[in-house]
Design a protein around this motif. Structure first.
Motif, PDB file in Angstrom:
ATOM      1  N   VAL A  56     -23.555  42.367  76.440  1.00  0.00           N
ATOM      2  CA  VAL A  56     -24.337  41.668  75.411  1.00  0.00           C
ATOM      3  C   VAL A  56     -25.805  41.603  75.817  1.00  0.00           C
ATOM      4  CG1 VAL A  56     -24.738  39.415  74.333  1.00  0.00           C
ATOM      5  CG2 VAL A  56     -22.422  40.343  74.453  1.00  0.00           C
ATOM      6  N   SER A  57     -26.077  41.330  77.083  1.00  0.00           N
ATOM      7  CA  SER A  57     -27.467  41.220  77.530  1.00  0.00           C
ATOM      8  C   SER A  57     -28.172  42.577  77.550  1.00  0.00           C
ATOM      9  CB  SER A  57     -27.543  40.567  78.907  1.00  0.00           C
ATOM     10  OG  SER A  57     -26.998  41.419  79.896  1.00  0.00           O
ATOM     11  N   VAL A  58     -27.432  43.650  77.790  1.00  0.00           N
ATOM     12  CA  VAL A  58     -28.022  44.983  77.867  1.00  0.00           C
ATOM     13  C   VAL A  58     -28.199  45.610  76.480  1.00  0.00           C
ATOM     14  CG1 VAL A  58     -27.630  47.344  78.697  1.00  0.00           C
ATOM     15  CG2 VAL A  58     -27.155  45.412  80.193  1.00  0.00           C
ATOM     16  N   TRP A  59     -27.214  45.443  75.592  1.00  0.00           N
ATOM     17  CA  TRP A  59     -27.244  46.110  74.289  1.00  0.00           C
ATOM     18  C   TRP A  59     -26.688  45.164  73.223  1.00  0.00           C
ATOM     19  CZ3 TRP A  59     -24.490  51.473  73.340  1.00  0.00           C
ATOM     20  CH2 TRP A  59     -24.920  52.008  72.133  1.00  0.00           C
ATOM     21  N   PRO A  60     -27.468  44.153  72.833  1.00  0.00           N
ATOM     22  CA  PRO A  60     -26.950  43.130  71.925  1.00  0.00           C
ATOM     23  C   PRO A  60     -26.540  43.651  70.545  1.00  0.00           C
ATOM     24  CG  PRO A  60     -29.289  42.790  72.336  1.00  0.00           C
ATOM     25  CD  PRO A  60     -28.834  43.866  73.256  1.00  0.00           C
ATOM     26  N   ALA A  97     -23.104  42.135  70.976  1.00  0.00           N
ATOM     27  CA  ALA A  97     -23.147  40.715  70.617  1.00  0.00           C
ATOM     28  C   ALA A  97     -22.222  40.485  69.429  1.00  0.00           C
ATOM     29  CB  ALA A  97     -24.571  40.295  70.268  1.00  0.00           C
ATOM     30  N   GLN A 112     -30.249  33.664  70.059  1.00  0.00           N
ATOM     31  CA  GLN A 112     -29.219  33.638  71.100  1.00  0.00           C
ATOM     32  C   GLN A 112     -28.117  34.596  70.684  1.00  0.00           C
ATOM     33  OE1 GLN A 112     -27.681  29.726  71.724  1.00  0.00           O
ATOM     34  NE2 GLN A 112     -26.102  30.402  73.128  1.00  0.00           N
ATOM     35  N   TYR A 113     -27.606  35.363  71.626  1.00  0.00           N
ATOM     36  CA  TYR A 113     -26.535  36.306  71.354  1.00  0.00           C
ATOM     37  C   TYR A 113     -25.220  35.727  71.868  1.00  0.00           C
ATOM     38  CZ  TYR A 113     -30.591  39.312  70.902  1.00  0.00           C
ATOM     39  OH  TYR A 113     -31.797  39.848  70.542  1.00  0.00           O
ATOM     40  N   THR A 114     -24.193  35.844  71.065  1.00  0.00           N
ATOM     41  CA  THR A 114     -22.885  35.312  71.413  1.00  0.00           C
ATOM     42  C   THR A 114     -21.934  36.466  71.691  1.00  0.00           C
ATOM     43  OG1 THR A 114     -23.286  33.454  69.952  1.00  0.00           O
ATOM     44  CG2 THR A 114     -21.012  33.831  70.604  1.00  0.00           C
ATOM     45  N   ARG A 159     -20.497  39.566  78.826  1.00  0.00           N
ATOM     46  CA  ARG A 159     -21.827  38.951  78.912  1.00  0.00           C
ATOM     47  C   ARG A 159     -22.876  39.967  79.358  1.00  0.00           C
ATOM     48  NH1 ARG A 159     -18.852  34.545  80.889  1.00  0.00           N
ATOM     49  NH2 ARG A 159     -19.305  35.092  83.042  1.00  0.00           N
ATOM     50  N   LEU A 160     -22.531  40.815  80.324  1.00  0.00           N
ATOM     51  CA  LEU A 160     -23.454  41.850  80.788  1.00  0.00           C
ATOM     52  C   LEU A 160     -23.773  42.835  79.662  1.00  0.00           C
ATOM     53  CD1 LEU A 160     -25.032  43.306  83.040  1.00  0.00           C
ATOM     54  CD2 LEU A 160     -22.925  44.567  83.522  1.00  0.00           C
TER      55      LEU A 160
END
Length: 109
Positions: free
Chosen positions: A81-85, A89, A52-54, A78-79
């Motif tokens: 993080v989801s694209v380039w963790p 992140a 999981q990425y925070t 959040r966007l």
């Protein structure tokens, strides 16, 4: 995630000081990138069950929930993080298990 932009920026500014939270808090004993952590996990006979990425801890920054700016900033975070963790992140949270393919059973006869 020491590769997150916040610790990178702090380090680039010469601010490699420990803080109350995040990657530079007193509880962290060793730093990892995603790649080096995965290598360590494999070397120790473990496997990743879930990652999981925070994102940024906006609540710790004093960001109010009612403020439109902070809500938008949190959504953008959040966007990203989801694209380039590996870049965005703030932390990686891993659930690990013993890799059963590496476990040899010793049965006494």
């Amino acid at each position: 995630n020491f590769a997150h932009w916040y610790p990178r920026l702090r380090t680039a500014l010469g601010l490699f000081d420990y803080d109350q939270r995040g990657i530079l808090d007193a509880t962290h004993l060793r730093f990892f990138t995603r790649r080096s952590f995965r290598r360590l996990v494999t070397e120790q006979g473990l496997r990743s069950v879930r990652t999981q990425y925070t994102g940024m801890p906006f609540d710790a920054l004093g960001a109010g929930r009612g403020n439109v700016f902070w809500r938008v900033a949190a959504r953008v975070d959040r966007l990203l993080v989801s694209v380039w963790p590996t870049m965005f992140a703030y932390q990686f949270v891993h659930e690990l298990a013993i890799d059963s393919s590496d476990v040899a059973l010793d049965i006494a006869q």
